[in-house]
Scaffold this motif. Structure first.
Motif, PDB file in Angstrom:
ATOM      1  N   ALA A 181       0.810  -1.216   0.000  1.00  0.00           N
ATOM      2  CA  ALA A 181       0.000   0.000   0.000  1.00  0.00           C
ATOM      3  C   ALA A 181       0.841   1.263   0.000  1.00  0.00           C
ATOM      4  CB  ALA A 181      -0.923  -0.009   1.220  1.00  0.00           C
ATOM      5  N   PHE A 182       2.104   1.171  -0.441  1.00  0.00           N
ATOM      6  CA  PHE A 182       2.983   2.333  -0.391  1.00  0.00           C
ATOM      7  C   PHE A 182       2.451   3.496  -1.235  1.00  0.00           C
ATOM      8  CE2 PHE A 182       6.514   4.650  -2.436  1.00  0.00           C
ATOM      9  CZ  PHE A 182       7.039   5.273  -1.319  1.00  0.00           C
ATOM     10  N   ALA A 183       1.938   3.207  -2.414  1.00  0.00           N
ATOM     11  CA  ALA A 183       1.494   4.267  -3.327  1.00  0.00           C
ATOM     12  C   ALA A 183       0.007   4.556  -3.206  1.00  0.00           C
ATOM     13  CB  ALA A 183       1.843   3.890  -4.768  1.00  0.00           C
ATOM     14  N   GLN A 184      -0.652   4.001  -2.212  1.00  0.00           N
ATOM     15  CA  GLN A 184      -2.092   4.194  -2.068  1.00  0.00           C
ATOM     16  C   GLN A 184      -2.401   5.204  -0.966  1.00  0.00           C
ATOM     17  OE1 GLN A 184      -3.841   0.353  -1.397  1.00  0.00           O
ATOM     18  NE2 GLN A 184      -3.020  -0.539  -3.273  1.00  0.00           N
ATOM     19  N   PRO A 229       2.081  13.157  -1.140  1.00  0.00           N
ATOM     20  CA  PRO A 229       1.512  13.293  -2.484  1.00  0.00           C
ATOM     21  C   PRO A 229       1.034  11.953  -3.020  1.00  0.00           C
ATOM     22  CG  PRO A 229       3.905  13.473  -2.535  1.00  0.00           C
ATOM     23  CD  PRO A 229       3.511  13.486  -1.099  1.00  0.00           C
ATOM     24  N   ARG A 230       0.057  11.984  -3.898  1.00  0.00           N
ATOM     25  CA  ARG A 230      -0.488  10.750  -4.468  1.00  0.00           C
ATOM     26  C   ARG A 230       0.372  10.213  -5.602  1.00  0.00           C
ATOM     27  NH1 ARG A 230      -5.657   9.053  -3.507  1.00  0.00           N
ATOM     28  NH2 ARG A 230      -6.864  10.281  -1.999  1.00  0.00           N
ATOM     29  N   ASP A 231       1.051  11.077  -6.335  1.00  0.00           N
ATOM     30  CA  ASP A 231       1.884  10.638  -7.452  1.00  0.00           C
ATOM     31  C   ASP A 231       3.024   9.767  -6.920  1.00  0.00           C
ATOM     32  OD1 ASP A 231       4.138  10.692  -9.400  1.00  0.00           O
ATOM     33  OD2 ASP A 231       2.716  11.896 -10.551  1.00  0.00           O
ATOM     34  N   PRO A 232       3.187   8.532  -7.416  1.00  0.00           N
ATOM     35  CA  PRO A 232       4.230   7.633  -6.880  1.00  0.00           C
ATOM     36  C   PRO A 232       5.631   8.217  -6.981  1.00  0.00           C
ATOM     37  CG  PRO A 232       2.667   6.391  -8.208  1.00  0.00           C
ATOM     38  CD  PRO A 232       2.334   7.836  -8.415  1.00  0.00           C
ATOM     39  N   SER A 233       5.962   8.870  -8.100  1.00  0.00           N
ATOM     40  CA  SER A 233       7.310   9.420  -8.252  1.00  0.00           C
ATOM     41  C   SER A 233       7.550  10.542  -7.254  1.00  0.00           C
ATOM     42  CB  SER A 233       7.509   9.923  -9.680  1.00  0.00           C
ATOM     43  OG  SER A 233       6.573  10.945  -9.994  1.00  0.00           O
ATOM     44  N   GLN A 234       6.546  11.390  -7.049  1.00  0.00           N
ATOM     45  CA  GLN A 234       6.684  12.442  -6.052  1.00  0.00           C
ATOM     46  C   GLN A 234       6.750  11.863  -4.646  1.00  0.00           C
ATOM     47  OE1 GLN A 234       3.535  15.277  -6.565  1.00  0.00           O
ATOM     48  NE2 GLN A 234       4.142  15.841  -8.651  1.00  0.00           N
ATOM     49  N   ARG A 235       6.049  10.785  -4.414  1.00  0.00           N
ATOM     50  CA  ARG A 235       6.062  10.161  -3.092  1.00  0.00           C
ATOM     51  C   ARG A 235       7.435   9.589  -2.764  1.00  0.00           C
ATOM     52  NH1 ARG A 235       1.099   6.846  -0.536  1.00  0.00           N
ATOM     53  NH2 ARG A 235       0.244   8.909  -0.968  1.00  0.00           N
ATOM     54  N   VAL A 236       8.127   9.058  -3.757  1.00  0.00           N
ATOM     55  CA  VAL A 236       9.478   8.540  -3.529  1.00  0.00           C
ATOM     56  C   VAL A 236      10.419   9.677  -3.129  1.00  0.00           C
ATOM     57  CG1 VAL A 236      11.473   7.472  -4.633  1.00  0.00           C
ATOM     58  CG2 VAL A 236       9.197   6.528  -5.018  1.00  0.00           C
ATOM     59  N   PHE A 238       9.539  12.523  -1.867  1.00  0.00           N
ATOM     60  CA  PHE A 238       9.043  13.023  -0.584  1.00  0.00           C
ATOM     61  C   PHE A 238       9.594  12.183   0.573  1.00  0.00           C
ATOM     62  CE2 PHE A 238       5.716  12.940   2.713  1.00  0.00           C
ATOM     63  CZ  PHE A 238       5.615  14.292   3.007  1.00  0.00           C
ATOM     64  N   LEU A 239       9.540  10.862   0.419  1.00  0.00           N
ATOM     65  CA  LEU A 239      10.035   9.972   1.474  1.00  0.00           C
ATOM     66  C   LEU A 239      11.551  10.039   1.584  1.00  0.00           C
ATOM     67  CD1 LEU A 239       9.237   7.897   3.590  1.00  0.00           C
ATOM     68  CD2 LEU A 239       9.422   6.125   1.857  1.00  0.00           C
ATOM     69  N   SER A 240      12.236  10.274   0.474  1.00  0.00           N
ATOM     70  CA  SER A 240      13.691  10.392   0.511  1.00  0.00           C
ATOM     71  C   SER A 240      14.132  11.563   1.369  1.00  0.00           C
ATOM     72  CB  SER A 240      14.229  10.551  -0.911  1.00  0.00           C
ATOM     73  OG  SER A 240      15.625  10.782  -0.908  1.00  0.00           O
ATOM     74  N   VAL A 241      13.374  12.657   1.329  1.00  0.00           N
ATOM     75  CA  VAL A 241      13.693  13.809   2.164  1.00  0.00           C
ATOM     76  C   VAL A 241      13.392  13.515   3.629  1.00  0.00           C
ATOM     77  CG1 VAL A 241      13.110  16.219   2.648  1.00  0.00           C
ATOM     78  CG2 VAL A 241      13.331  15.435   0.280  1.00  0.00           C
ATOM     79  N   LEU A 242      12.241  12.902   3.888  1.00  0.00           N
ATOM     80  CA  LEU A 242      11.832  12.663   5.272  1.00  0.00           C
ATOM     81  C   LEU A 242      12.733  11.662   5.975  1.00  0.00           C
ATOM     82  CD1 LEU A 242       7.925  12.591   5.191  1.00  0.00           C
ATOM     83  CD2 LEU A 242       9.450  14.467   5.776  1.00  0.00           C
ATOM     84  N   GLU A 243      13.146  10.602   5.293  1.00  0.00           N
ATOM     85  CA  GLU A 243      13.898   9.567   5.977  1.00  0.00           C
ATOM     86  C   GLU A 243      15.292  10.026   6.412  1.00  0.00           C
ATOM     87  OE1 GLU A 243      14.312   6.244   3.417  1.00  0.00           O
ATOM     88  OE2 GLU A 243      15.757   7.197   2.081  1.00  0.00           O
TER      89      GLU A 243
END
Length: 367
Positions: A181-184, A229-236, A238-243
């Motif tokens: 459910a990563f991209a959901q 964000p809902r867009d999978p590429s943007q979510r990646v 986004f998570l790269s910054v947060l982690e």
């Protein structure tokens, strides 16, 4: 270097380490993303090519017969195809998150019969299934076995490590993708590896300071929900910054951990001992606390300060000579151990008694 000195040196090093300020940790080191997880796979197969170290169990013979039938080789019903060169094995592996078909993973192979060793064997093609019964990988390859065993004609035997278990690096090929459910949805959930209310609050505050108010919300001591964000590429991205965001974790709960099998004792930073008298064998230890008032200089200004002062009195009897003086802080405990030295068993007995009396202000964990 004797045993008592090594124990004291270990506790002294631990106290110095714990006394240091808590360092900031990356979010990726203290949390995991909900839904991003490994999945366990298990299978059953045959290892062939052994040098007489296989098994002769009935299910091994049945599996071998079924395999030959699949290749068009018919074995008469009255013939038992037993061989010392084959072994029935259980296979297990961890399927990492986001694994795609065609990617290799490592597998571990273990005997389930009476095979003595898997050294030199090869695993034949075997499916690996998940908890839902679907096949997610296919395993096959030559085993790497670190152990070995030899046996003489007189029954004597010598073995090193465990020769009945082996590994096959990159020994399985992924055949099916596990959905996640990563991209959901419109949010991500971070789960703390060690739940703590203070740490959860600080994580949420750090994310809100970076992204804006109400972007993150601490749901409980373990979970922080973050709008994403809902867009999978943007979510990646986004998570790269947060982690990589650094957060200062909250202090751990005061805890004393005792390993009753090895005698290992770990004392946490915030462990405290109330004033108490201890008798252990022929030794009596009395601990008292007094409050000293420091008055400031009348002309120089300043504030009145109240400082605690711990006094330890030791009375030795005619019994077994053992000295251990738990103080009001961790440093006092370490200092007493270094000065006198105490066997791990004596420390365990005293710490357990302190906990029962309520003088030990910490959680006592025995493993």
């Amino acid at each position: 270097m004797n045993k008592m000195f090594r124990l004291g040196l270990l506790l002294l090093s631990l106290s110095a380490l714990l006394a240091a300020p808590v360092q900031a940790e990356r979010l990726k080191d203290i949390t995991s993303v909900a839904g991003v997880r490994t999945n366990q796979l298990v299978g059953y197969g045959l290892v062939v090519g052994l040098d007489g170290t296989g098994d002769k169990t009935s299910f091994t013979s049945q599996t071998f017969r079924n395999m030959l039938n699949n290749f068009g080789v018919a074995i008469p019903p009255n013939v038992d195809p037993k061989s010392k060169n084959i072994a029935a094995v259980a296979i297990h592996a961890d399927l990492p998150p986001f694994a795609k078909p065609g990617q290799p993973i490592d597998v571990t192979v273990s005997t389930i019969g009476d095979a003595k060793s898997l050294r030199g064997g090869s695993l034949l093609m075997a499916p690996l299934k998940g908890a839902d019964g679907n096949v997610y990988a296919i395993a096959q390859g030559n085993l790497v076995v670190s152990g070995f065993g030899v046996q003489g004609s007189d029954g004597s035997r010598l073995s090193l490590n465990v020769p009945s278990v082996g590994r096959i690096p990159n020994g399985a090929t992924v055949e099916r993708t596990v959905p996640n459910a990563f991209a959901q949805g419109d949010s991500l959930m971070f789960n703390l590896n060690h739940p703590d209310f203070t740490t959860a609050r600080r994580v949420a505050e750090q994310i809100n300071n970076l992204l804006g108010p109400d972007m993150a919300q601490a749901l409980d001591a373990a979970s922080i929900r973050v709008r994403a964000p809902r867009d999978p590429s943007q979510r990646v991205s986004f998570l790269s910054v947060l982690e990589n965001l650094e957060v200062q974790p909250g202090e751990e709960t005061a805890r004393v951990i005792i390993n009753s099998r090895t005698g290992t004792i770990i004392i946490g930073q915030n462990v405290r001992v109330s004033p108490v008298a201890i008798t252990h064998g022929g030794l009596t230890v009395a601990i008292t606390e007094n409050l000293d008032v420091a008055q400031p200089n009348v002309l120089g200004g300043g504030n009145t300060v109240v400082t605690p002062r711990t006094e330890i009195e030791i009375e030795e009897g005619s019994g077994r000579m053992f000295e251990f003086a738990p103080g009001a802080t961790l440093s006092d405990i370490v200092e007493a151990v270094n000065q006198v030295g105490a066997a791990p068993g004596d420390l365990m007995a005293i710490l357990e008694a302190l906990k029962q009396s309520g003088a030990l202000k910490a959680e006592l964990v025995v493993i």
